[in-house]
Design an enzyme around this catalytic site. Structure first.
Site, PDB file in Angstrom:
ATOM      1  CE1 TYR A 107      -2.548  -4.559   9.305  1.00 34.04           C
ATOM      2  CE2 TYR A 107      -3.975  -3.053   8.104  1.00 34.04           C
ATOM      3  CZ  TYR A 107      -3.773  -3.911   9.166  1.00 34.04           C
ATOM      4  OH  TYR A 107      -4.788  -4.124  10.061  1.00 34.04           O
ATOM      5  CD  GLU A 131      -9.887   2.374  14.331  1.00 30.21           C
ATOM      6  OE1 GLU A 131     -10.248   1.815  15.373  1.00 30.21           O
ATOM      7  OE2 GLU A 131      -8.827   2.987  14.230  1.00 30.21           O
ATOM      8  CD  GLU A 184      -5.205   9.012  -7.088  1.00 24.09           C
ATOM      9  OE1 GLU A 184      -4.995   8.604  -5.923  1.00 24.09           O
ATOM     10  OE2 GLU A 184      -4.745  10.080  -7.519  1.00 24.09           O
TER      11      GLU A 184
HETATM   12  C1  FAD Z   1       1.705   9.223   5.819  1.00 23.48           C
HETATM   13  C2  FAD Z   1       1.560   7.779   5.544  1.00 23.48           C
HETATM   14  C3  FAD Z   1       1.411   6.898   6.606  1.00 23.48           C
HETATM   15  C4  FAD Z   1       1.347   5.526   6.371  1.00 23.48           C
HETATM   16  N1  FAD Z   1       1.250   4.677   7.442  1.00 23.48           N
HETATM   17  C5  FAD Z   1       1.249   3.346   7.231  1.00 23.48           C
HETATM   18  C6  FAD Z   1       1.253   2.435   8.330  1.00 23.48           C
HETATM   19  O1  FAD Z   1       1.223   2.843   9.486  1.00 23.48           O
HETATM   20  N2  FAD Z   1       1.306   1.112   8.079  1.00 23.48           N
HETATM   21  C7  FAD Z   1       1.345   0.623   6.803  1.00 23.48           C
HETATM   22  O2  FAD Z   1       1.405  -0.591   6.645  1.00 23.48           O
HETATM   23  N3  FAD Z   1       1.323   1.462   5.721  1.00 23.48           N
HETATM   24  C8  FAD Z   1       1.289   2.807   5.920  1.00 23.48           C
HETATM   25  N4  FAD Z   1       1.306   3.676   4.844  1.00 23.48           N
HETATM   26  C9  FAD Z   1       1.332   3.140   3.482  1.00 23.48           C
HETATM   27  C10 FAD Z   1       0.005   3.335   2.758  1.00 23.48           C
HETATM   28  O3  FAD Z   1      -0.898   2.394   3.172  1.00 23.48           O
HETATM   29  C11 FAD Z   1       0.307   3.254   1.246  1.00 23.48           C
HETATM   30  O4  FAD Z   1       1.068   4.381   0.927  1.00 23.48           O
HETATM   31  C12 FAD Z   1      -0.946   3.255   0.411  1.00 23.48           C
HETATM   32  O5  FAD Z   1      -1.621   2.062   0.570  1.00 23.48           O
HETATM   33  C13 FAD Z   1      -0.608   3.447  -1.074  1.00 23.48           C
HETATM   34  O6  FAD Z   1       0.359   2.551  -1.495  1.00 23.48           O
HETATM   35  P1  FAD Z   1       1.680   3.071  -2.244  1.00 23.48           P
HETATM   36  O7  FAD Z   1       2.241   4.189  -1.494  1.00 23.48           O
HETATM   37  O8  FAD Z   1       2.531   1.884  -2.477  1.00 23.48           O
HETATM   38  O9  FAD Z   1       1.164   3.645  -3.602  1.00 23.48           O
HETATM   39  P2  FAD Z   1       0.721   2.804  -4.891  1.00 23.48           P
HETATM   40  O10 FAD Z   1      -0.226   1.757  -4.503  1.00 23.48           O
HETATM   41  O11 FAD Z   1       1.916   2.435  -5.663  1.00 23.48           O
HETATM   42  O12 FAD Z   1      -0.095   3.900  -5.685  1.00 23.48           O
HETATM   43  C14 FAD Z   1       0.536   4.836  -6.533  1.00 23.48           C
HETATM   44  C15 FAD Z   1      -0.534   5.583  -7.301  1.00 23.48           C
HETATM   45  O13 FAD Z   1      -1.293   4.666  -8.078  1.00 23.48           O
HETATM   46  C16 FAD Z   1      -2.662   4.808  -7.768  1.00 23.48           C
HETATM   47  N5  FAD Z   1      -3.341   3.519  -7.821  1.00 23.48           N
HETATM   48  C17 FAD Z   1      -2.906   2.333  -7.341  1.00 23.48           C
HETATM   49  N6  FAD Z   1      -3.838   1.396  -7.544  1.00 23.48           N
HETATM   50  C18 FAD Z   1      -4.882   1.997  -8.134  1.00 23.48           C
HETATM   51  C19 FAD Z   1      -6.166   1.561  -8.580  1.00 23.48           C
HETATM   52  N7  FAD Z   1      -6.556   0.297  -8.449  1.00 23.48           N
HETATM   53  N8  FAD Z   1      -6.994   2.463  -9.140  1.00 23.48           N
HETATM   54  C20 FAD Z   1      -6.612   3.762  -9.283  1.00 23.48           C
HETATM   55  N9  FAD Z   1      -5.422   4.219  -8.885  1.00 23.48           N
HETATM   56  C21 FAD Z   1      -4.570   3.353  -8.318  1.00 23.48           C
HETATM   57  C22 FAD Z   1      -2.690   5.373  -6.368  1.00 23.48           C
HETATM   58  O14 FAD Z   1      -3.901   6.038  -6.120  1.00 23.48           O
HETATM   59  C23 FAD Z   1      -1.500   6.303  -6.384  1.00 23.48           C
HETATM   60  O15 FAD Z   1      -1.861   7.521  -6.946  1.00 23.48           O
HETATM   61  C24 FAD Z   1       1.385   5.041   5.046  1.00 23.48           C
HETATM   62  C25 FAD Z   1       1.499   5.937   3.985  1.00 23.48           C
HETATM   63  C26 FAD Z   1       1.595   7.287   4.218  1.00 23.48           C
HETATM   64  C27 FAD Z   1       1.733   8.228   3.057  1.00 23.48           C
END
Ligand code: FAD
Lengths: 369, 298
Positions: free
Chosen positions: A122, A237, A355
């Site tokens: 995703y 789920e 968040e």
């Molecule tokens: C251990 C782990 C396993 C994962 N496994 C998968 C997987 O199998 N498949 C997959 O596709 N993805 C996976 N992910 C990705 C995961 O879905 C994303 O890390 C998550 O959606 C957050 O996106 P980002 O890391 O880009 O952070 P960002 O979206 O850049 O967020 C950075 C910060 O901004 C804050 N923020 C962002 N938007 C808002 C808002 N609207 N309001 C308040 N705060 C906000 C967040 O809370 C965070 O603190 C995994 C991540 C981790 C850490």
């Protein structure tokens, strides 16, 4: 909490515990590392008992059992630190709801047996919390979709046979209304999967698609119709995500370990430990609330968001306290406490950040703008 | 009022010299002897015993070293230099040619490279001799330690002051590292776009970072005033520096958590922008130099 389960459920819990005796301390709940072969074998063993398809309708080859049984299974698996529930489960739920007969025939049996393994493709570098902005494109020509783009942070992608890919089939900017779901074999030409090592010693993966050809019969559900399907599959789920077993096991480990330490009789430490114990009980009732709502067929989205925030923050709290109490012993690379501490750092991010989850609770439980 | 919370021009110059000398070195880079000897040549290891305000000098330099998450037994060397008698051995440590090991049983940092060992036991420092089989271990931040039993000699008379200086150095390193973590997180919050806007527009992102900055300012002030008092009295009952260390470790650990949270998945990568700093913070915060605060005097 045992008392909340009825006799049949308790009998099932005993059965699961007995089954798991052979799978203790795999530690794959915390980090897969080089344990994938064992994890894959565990999924096949669970599949052989019919438990991967426990909640599917009988017509789809399932046991038609309610959400409580599924919770009990994954709660016990978490307590055993054996594994997290496989991604194939979300694929199966989507197939059951939206797959064609041919897809049911092709995919449900190998998922049921635990043979078919999946990773969730995703997230992208520019689409994390804002998933609907993703750009990986799937362009249809005849019976083939050609996929181009880049995914990142995929758990397990270096080990599994298939990706559950979310890609844009609609116009750029169509957000949730232009997305489709596909099953893509990880060996497909043009798909490169590389590890992104993580701080606890495991890895997530990056998946690059360069003119990757995917047959149209690998699209699940209608073109551009993925968003609603994902929400439905997720709601099927939710009750098995973040079961309290993980926290209970953390606390037991920390407690055992503390009992042997010179700080065991320190009043401040004892008080803090009691606080953590209460936190784990609170987390458990929140997890069971999600199960209860699922059992009643009610919407559990907000209860699940609340559970995710609360569970993962307790998890970090336990790890933090353990690290402090461990003193310099916690600093030794590879120590148990260190693994707990490092691993807990990502719990509040993966699967939706704290968040974003708090935002959901504020908007929907409190009607805040 | 004495403006003890700010660094004066000389102190800032000292910090700048360190920052410039280490500017080629990646933040959080592993230990390497050449980099260690650069610090020695700049006089880092004689700071605690030099000039009219040794503790203030330590603050300036260790805040800068903290910003770099600099590897090596930095705080330990400050402590060792304060207890070692003047002589060729101390001079060799001062030049970065050899090391002193300062640990607390059963862990001995950099012991294989050290000629002398000292043990911290509560509020005292003892000359120590490792006994029995020593097992090498690596730490969270990649440092080489030995696990070993040790025989301790009688405590040294100047141990209290050495520990006070060590706490000042450690607190400064933690404050410096905490600041860098929050700067990196704030930069990310300003530039990372999700939902068409920088993530920092959300108060759930910006306010915790503001809280960390507030906390770190308090720790910085406490640290700098504790160093001022230590220099003024040239003796310390330990309480003030103990509180400065306790404050700095809480603030820096909080900064580390919040920085990781702000970066999302990128922050939890091994080679990412945070871990080289946050693991060093966790390690400095675990130094066995804390005071039982409840017993500290007002
Ligand atoms: C251990 C782990 C396993 C994962 N496994 C998968 C997987 O199998 N498949 C997959 O596709 N993805 C996976 N992910 C990705 C995961 O879905 C994303 O890390 C998550 O959606 C957050 O996106 P980002 O890391 O880009 O952070 P960002 O979206 O850049 O967020 C950075 C910060 O901004 C804050 N923020 C962002 N938007 C808002 C808002 N609207 N309001 C308040 N705060 C906000 C967040 O809370 C965070 O603190 C995994 C991540 C981790 C850490």
């Amino acid at each position: 909490m045992r008392s909340l389960f009825d006799a049949e459920e308790r009998a099932f819990q005993d059965e699961v515990r007995e089954f798991l005796e052979d799978w203790q301390d795999l530690d794959a709940y915390l980090s897969h590392g080089d344990r994938w072969e064992r994890v894959a074998a565990l999924f096949r063993a669970i599949g052989a008992r019919g438990w991967l398809s426990m909640s599917w309708p009988k017509a789809a080859g399932g046991l038609g059992r309610g959400p409580t049984f599924e919770y009990i299974l994954w709660d016990e698996v978490a307590y055993a630190r054996a594994a997290r529930n496989p991604i194939s489960s979300i694929v199966a739920r989507t197939l059951v709801r939206a797959g064609s007969d041919a897809q049911h025939e092709a995919w449900l049996p190998p998922i049921r047996s635990g043979e078919a393994t999946f990773a969730l493709a995703y997230s992208e570098p520019e689409a994390g919390s804002d998933l609907a902005s993703l750009r990986t494109r799937a362009e249809r020509r005849g019976d083939i979709y050609t996929v181009d783009g880049e995914k990142c942070w995929q758990s397990y992608a270096g080990h599994v046979d298939h990706l559950w890919l979310l890609a844009r089939t609609g116009e750029p900017g169509s957000r949730g209304a232009g997305l489709s779901l596909f099953i893509v074999d990880t060996g497909t030409p043009g798909l490169t999967i590389s590890p992104l090592p993580t701080l606890e010693g495991d890895a997530l993966y990056e998946c690059r698609f360069e003119a990757v050809e995917v047959p149209a019969d690998r699209r699940v559900g209608p073109e551009d119709g993925a968003w609603g399907l994902m929400a439905d599959a997720l709601s099927d789920e939710r009750h098995i995500q973040f079961p309290a077993g993980r926290l209970k096991r953390d606390l037991v480990e920390v407690g055992d370990w503390l009992a042997a330490s010179p700080r065991a009789n320190d009043a401040i430490v004892q008080h803090e430990f009691e606080r953590l114990q209460v936190g784990v009980l609170e987390a458990e009732v929140l997890a069971l609330k999600v199960v209860e709502l699922a059992q009643q067929g009610r919407d559990a989205a907000i209860a699940a968001a609340a559970n995710k925030v609360f569970h993962t923050e307790r998890c970090q709290e336990i790890a933090r306290a353990a690290f402090e109490w461990g003193g310099p012993e916690s600093l030794v690379a590879g120590s148990r406490i260190q693994l707990l501490w490092l691993q807990s750092l990502w719990e509040t991010i993966g699967g939706g950040t704290s968040e974003v989850m708090r935002g959901l609770v504020a908007r929907h439980a409190l009607q805040l703008p | 009022m004495i403006t003890a919370q700010s660094l004066d021009a000389d102190e800032r110059a000292l910090a700048d010299v360190i920052a410039t000398a280490c500017s080629e070195r990646p933040v959080g880079a592993p230990f390497d002897l050449a980099a260690w000897q650069v610090l020695a040549r700049l006089g880092v290891f004689s700071l605690g015993s030099d000039g009219p305000s040794p503790a203030r000098g330590l603050v300036a330099v260790f805040e800068a070293l903290g910003e770099m998450a600099h590897a090596g037994p930095l705080v330990e060397t400050v402590i060792a230099m304060a207890v070692l008698e003047v002589g060729p051995e101390r001079a060799a440590i001062e030049r970065g040619e050899t090391f002193a090991c300062v640990g607390a049983a059963p862990f001995w940092p950099f012991a294989t490279k050290a000629q002398r060992c000292f043990a911290i036991a509560g509020e005292a420092i003892h000359p120590a001799h490792l006994t029995g089989a020593a097992v090498p271990v690596t730490t969270l931040a990649g440092d080489p330690w030995l696990r070993s039993a040790a025989d301790l000699e009688a405590p040294l008379a100047n141990g209290g002051r050495a520990l006070a200086l060590g706490r000042v150095a450690a607190a400064a390193a933690l404050v410096g590292a905490g600041r860098v973590l929050i700067e990196r997180a704030a930069e990310r919050a300003r530039t990372r776009q999700q939902f068409g806007r920088p993530i920092g527009v959300h108060q759930s992102v910006s306010h915790p970072l503001a809280d960390c900055t507030i906390r770190l300012s308090a720790s910085e002030g406490l640290l700098r005033t504790a160093a001022f008092e230590l220099d003024a009295q040239s003796e310390d009952d330990g309480a003030r520096t103990g509180m400065a260390f306790a404050s700095a470790r809480t603030s820096a650990l909080m900064a580390a958590y919040q920085a990781h949270q702000t970066f999302g998945a990128l922050g939890i990568t091994l080679e990412g922008p945070l871990f080289a700093i946050s693991r060093r913070v966790r390690q400095w915060a675990s130094l066995p130099i804390g005071l039982p605060l409840l017993e500290a005097r007002r």
